[in-house]
Write a protein that holds these residues in place. Structure first.
Motif, PDB file in Angstrom:
ATOM      1  N   ALA A   1       0.833  -1.209   0.000  1.00  5.44           N
ATOM      2  CA  ALA A   1       0.000   0.000   0.000  1.00  5.44           C
ATOM      3  C   ALA A   1       0.863   1.253   0.000  1.00  5.44           C
ATOM      4  N   VAL A   2       2.076   1.132   0.526  1.00  5.99           N
ATOM      5  CA  VAL A   2       2.929   2.314   0.666  1.00  5.99           C
ATOM      6  C   VAL A   2       3.850   2.483  -0.540  1.00  5.99           C
ATOM      7  N   VAL A   3       4.397   1.373  -1.040  1.00  8.75           N
ATOM      8  CA  VAL A   3       5.349   1.467  -2.161  1.00  8.75           C
ATOM      9  C   VAL A   3       4.620   1.263  -3.493  1.00  8.75           C
ATOM     10  N   MET A   4       5.338   1.503  -4.591  1.00 12.55           N
ATOM     11  CA  MET A   4       4.682   1.445  -5.894  1.00 12.55           C
ATOM     12  C   MET A   4       4.777   0.076  -6.583  1.00 12.55           C
ATOM     13  N   THR A   5       5.771  -0.716  -6.205  1.00 17.31           N
ATOM     14  CA  THR A   5       5.952  -1.975  -6.943  1.00 17.31           C
ATOM     15  C   THR A   5       6.000  -3.188  -6.022  1.00 17.31           C
ATOM     16  N   HIS A   6       5.780  -4.330  -6.626  1.00 14.44           N
ATOM     17  CA  HIS A   6       5.836  -5.606  -5.908  1.00 14.44           C
ATOM     18  C   HIS A   6       7.235  -5.830  -5.327  1.00 14.44           C
TER      19      HIS A   6
ATOM     20  N   LEU B   1       3.846  -5.037  14.592  1.00 15.42           N
ATOM     21  CA  LEU B   1       4.617  -5.469  13.417  1.00 15.42           C
ATOM     22  C   LEU B   1       4.283  -4.626  12.185  1.00 15.42           C
ATOM     23  N   TYR B   2       2.985  -4.377  11.955  1.00 14.02           N
ATOM     24  CA  TYR B   2       2.598  -3.646  10.737  1.00 14.02           C
ATOM     25  C   TYR B   2       3.084  -2.190  10.786  1.00 14.02           C
ATOM     26  N   ARG B   3       3.208  -1.652  12.009  1.00 14.86           N
ATOM     27  CA  ARG B   3       3.761  -0.302  12.133  1.00 14.86           C
ATOM     28  C   ARG B   3       5.235  -0.313  11.691  1.00 14.86           C
ATOM     29  N   ILE B   4       5.939  -1.360  12.084  1.00 11.01           N
ATOM     30  CA  ILE B   4       7.350  -1.477  11.694  1.00 11.01           C
ATOM     31  C   ILE B   4       7.452  -1.681  10.177  1.00 11.01           C
ATOM     32  N   ILE B   5       6.561  -2.525   9.639  1.00 10.78           N
ATOM     33  CA  ILE B   5       6.591  -2.793   8.190  1.00 10.78           C
ATOM     34  C   ILE B   5       6.291  -1.498   7.422  1.00 10.78           C
ATOM     35  N   SER B   6       5.300  -0.735   7.873  1.00  7.33           N
ATOM     36  CA  SER B   6       4.950   0.492   7.136  1.00  7.33           C
ATOM     37  C   SER B   6       6.095   1.507   7.247  1.00  7.33           C
ATOM     38  N   ASN B   7       6.783   1.532   8.399  1.00  6.47           N
ATOM     39  CA  ASN B   7       7.955   2.422   8.519  1.00  6.47           C
ATOM     40  C   ASN B   7       9.056   2.010   7.563  1.00  6.47           C
ATOM     41  N   ALA B   8       9.263   0.698   7.445  1.00  6.54           N
ATOM     42  CA  ALA B   8      10.290   0.198   6.513  1.00  6.54           C
ATOM     43  C   ALA B   8       9.911   0.588   5.083  1.00  6.54           C
ATOM     44  N   ALA B   9       8.621   0.487   4.761  1.00 12.35           N
ATOM     45  CA  ALA B   9       8.165   0.844   3.414  1.00 12.35           C
ATOM     46  C   ALA B   9       8.314   2.352   3.169  1.00 12.35           C
ATOM     47  N   LEU B  10       7.975   3.155   4.189  1.00 10.13           N
ATOM     48  CA  LEU B  10       8.121   4.612   4.047  1.00 10.13           C
ATOM     49  C   LEU B  10       9.593   4.995   3.870  1.00 10.13           C
ATOM     50  N   ASP B  11      10.472   4.304   4.592  1.00  7.85           N
ATOM     51  CA  ASP B  11      11.923   4.545   4.447  1.00  7.85           C
ATOM     52  C   ASP B  11      12.363   4.251   3.026  1.00  7.85           C
ATOM     53  N   LEU B  12      11.840   3.148   2.501  1.00 14.59           N
ATOM     54  CA  LEU B  12      12.195   2.744   1.131  1.00 14.59           C
ATOM     55  C   LEU B  12      11.736   3.799   0.127  1.00 14.59           C
ATOM     56  N   VAL B  13      10.531   4.314   0.326  1.00 18.24           N
ATOM     57  CA  VAL B  13      10.007   5.354  -0.575  1.00 18.24           C
ATOM     58  C   VAL B  13      10.903   6.591  -0.506  1.00 18.24           C
ATOM     59  N   ARG B  14      11.316   6.969   0.736  1.00 22.09           N
ATOM     60  CA  ARG B  14      12.187   8.144   0.888  1.00 22.09           C
ATOM     61  C   ARG B  14      13.520   7.913   0.179  1.00 22.09           C
ATOM     62  N   ARG B  15      14.081   6.715   0.360  1.00 21.80           N
ATOM     63  CA  ARG B  15      15.380   6.422  -0.281  1.00 21.80           C
ATOM     64  C   ARG B  15      15.240   6.459  -1.801  1.00 21.80           C
ATOM     65  N   ARG B  16      14.145   5.926  -2.308  1.00 18.68           N
ATOM     66  CA  ARG B  16      13.902   5.923  -3.755  1.00 18.68           C
ATOM     67  C   ARG B  16      13.823   7.361  -4.272  1.00 18.68           C
ATOM     68  N   LYS B  17      13.155   8.214  -3.507  1.00 23.37           N
ATOM     69  CA  LYS B  17      12.985   9.613  -3.949  1.00 23.37           C
ATOM     70  C   LYS B  17      14.332  10.305  -4.021  1.00 23.37           C
ATOM     71  N   VAL B  18      15.166  10.083  -2.980  1.00 24.06           N
ATOM     72  CA  VAL B  18      16.499  10.700  -2.974  1.00 24.06           C
ATOM     73  C   VAL B  18      17.297  10.184  -4.156  1.00 24.06           C
ATOM     74  N   ARG B  19      17.259   8.855  -4.385  1.00 17.81           N
ATOM     75  CA  ARG B  19      18.016   8.253  -5.483  1.00 17.81           C
ATOM     76  C   ARG B  19      17.525   8.796  -6.822  1.00 17.81           C
TER      77      ARG B  19
END
Lengths: 184, 125
Positions: free
Chosen positions: A44-49, A80-98
């Motif tokens: 739900a948070v990231v764009m791809t599988h 757990l899902y809070r941790i998973i959503s944080n990990a997904a949000l981190d990934l989105v932030r890293r993708r944006k910076v990249r």
């Protein structure tokens, strides 16, 4: 006999306590129990599988490392899902910076998945890109995964009212973008 | 019709489309493989924890040794001080020497008594 939700909760608590004592088998059982839902939260948070897979793996690793700080009397799934959503949000932030650091040589062509060839799905995928990251996450977490506004707020670190308002705006935007399809 | 009802109905094409777009993989083998990958990453992370502990072991041992030495020095100094105070107490206490001198019998004064008298005479004049 089908186990009751109370039995499931007790079994889950046992697994959590065993995992906290160092049993990797117990943690693997928790992974088996929660990985599908965890994938849904990440997706739900990231764009791809692929990003969802990465976020799920990162999230479970963070959860394992933080397991000694979890109180077993609390619901494990919500934690757990809070941790998973944080990990997904981190990934989105890293993708944006990249993505911001990389200058594309040419405009990339949209990826065409043969399974998504159907027009509605393509239009929907495009419409979702028009939403903000948070609006899209709230919409999918609510309408696809079935989480409540409060749970979504807790997962994304926003007030419940903000989650409610994001959902309203996301739906309004989708309705506008897909008006011709929706009028069928 | 409200947005909620229109977008949330099971037969709504947008809701259906959303669910299809975000559907998790259906194959059971996919989930077994994902679980294996997660557990492999956890297994990889565990030695890191041990090496982290190992990395801190040497400074921790040095710190512990320094603490033990400091504690030893402190205990030694405290004892030395106590001994010093005890000596000073003994030295500061009034001694019976003068009384002893006056109480000494004349026969025992002998040469010492004469020397004292000579010294007194010289000091006086």
């Amino acid at each position: 006999m089908v186990p009751s939700p109370a039995d499931d909760a007790a079994r889950e608590r046992e697994l959590v306590v065993a995992a906290q004592r160092g049993s990797t088998e117990a943690f693997a059982a928790l992974v088996r129990l929660h990985q599908r839902r965890a994938y849904g939260v990440a997706r739900a948070v990231v764009m791809t599988h692929e990003d969802a897979e990465d976020a799920v793996q990162d999230g479970f690793l963070h959860a394992y490392r933080a397991l000694d700080r979890f109180r077993p009397d609390q619901p494990f799934g919500a934690w757990l899902y809070r941790i998973i959503s944080n990990a997904a949000l981190d990934l989105v932030r890293r993708r944006k910076v990249r993505d911001a650091e990389q200058l594309p040589d040419s405009v990339p062509l949209p990826f065409r998945d043969p399974a998504e060839a159907d027009e509605l799905r393509n239009r929907l995928a495009e419409a979702l890109k028009a939403l903000t990251d948070r609006q899209r996450s709230v919409l999918v977490l609510h309408d696809v995964e079935g989480f409540t506004h409060g749970e979504i707020g807790s997962m994304l670190g926003i007030p419940e009212g903000t989650a409610r308002s994001d959902l309203h705006h996301a739906r309004a935007a989708l309705r506008h973008l897909l008006e011709d399809i929706r009028s069928d | 019709m409200s947005d909620y009802v229109r977008l949330h109905r099971e037969d709504d094409p947008v809701t259906r489309g959303l669910r299809e777009l975000h559907a998790p993989p259906a194959a059971e083998s996919y989930w077994s493989e994902l679980e294996a990958r997660i557990m492999a990453r956890i297994a990889e992370a565990e030695p890191a924890w041990w090496s982290e502990l190992g990395r801190w072991a040497r400074p921790a041992l040095v710190a512990a040794a320094v603490l033990v030495i400091a504690a030893g020095v402190l205990v030694f100094r405290t004892r030395e001080e106590a001994t010093q105070i005890a000596y000073e107490d003994v030295l500061a206490a009034p001694t019976p020497i003068s009384l002893e001198g006056t109480a000494r019998p004349a026969s025992l004064r002998g040469l010492h008594g004469e020397r004292e008298e000579t010294l007194r005479f010289l000091i006086t004049y």
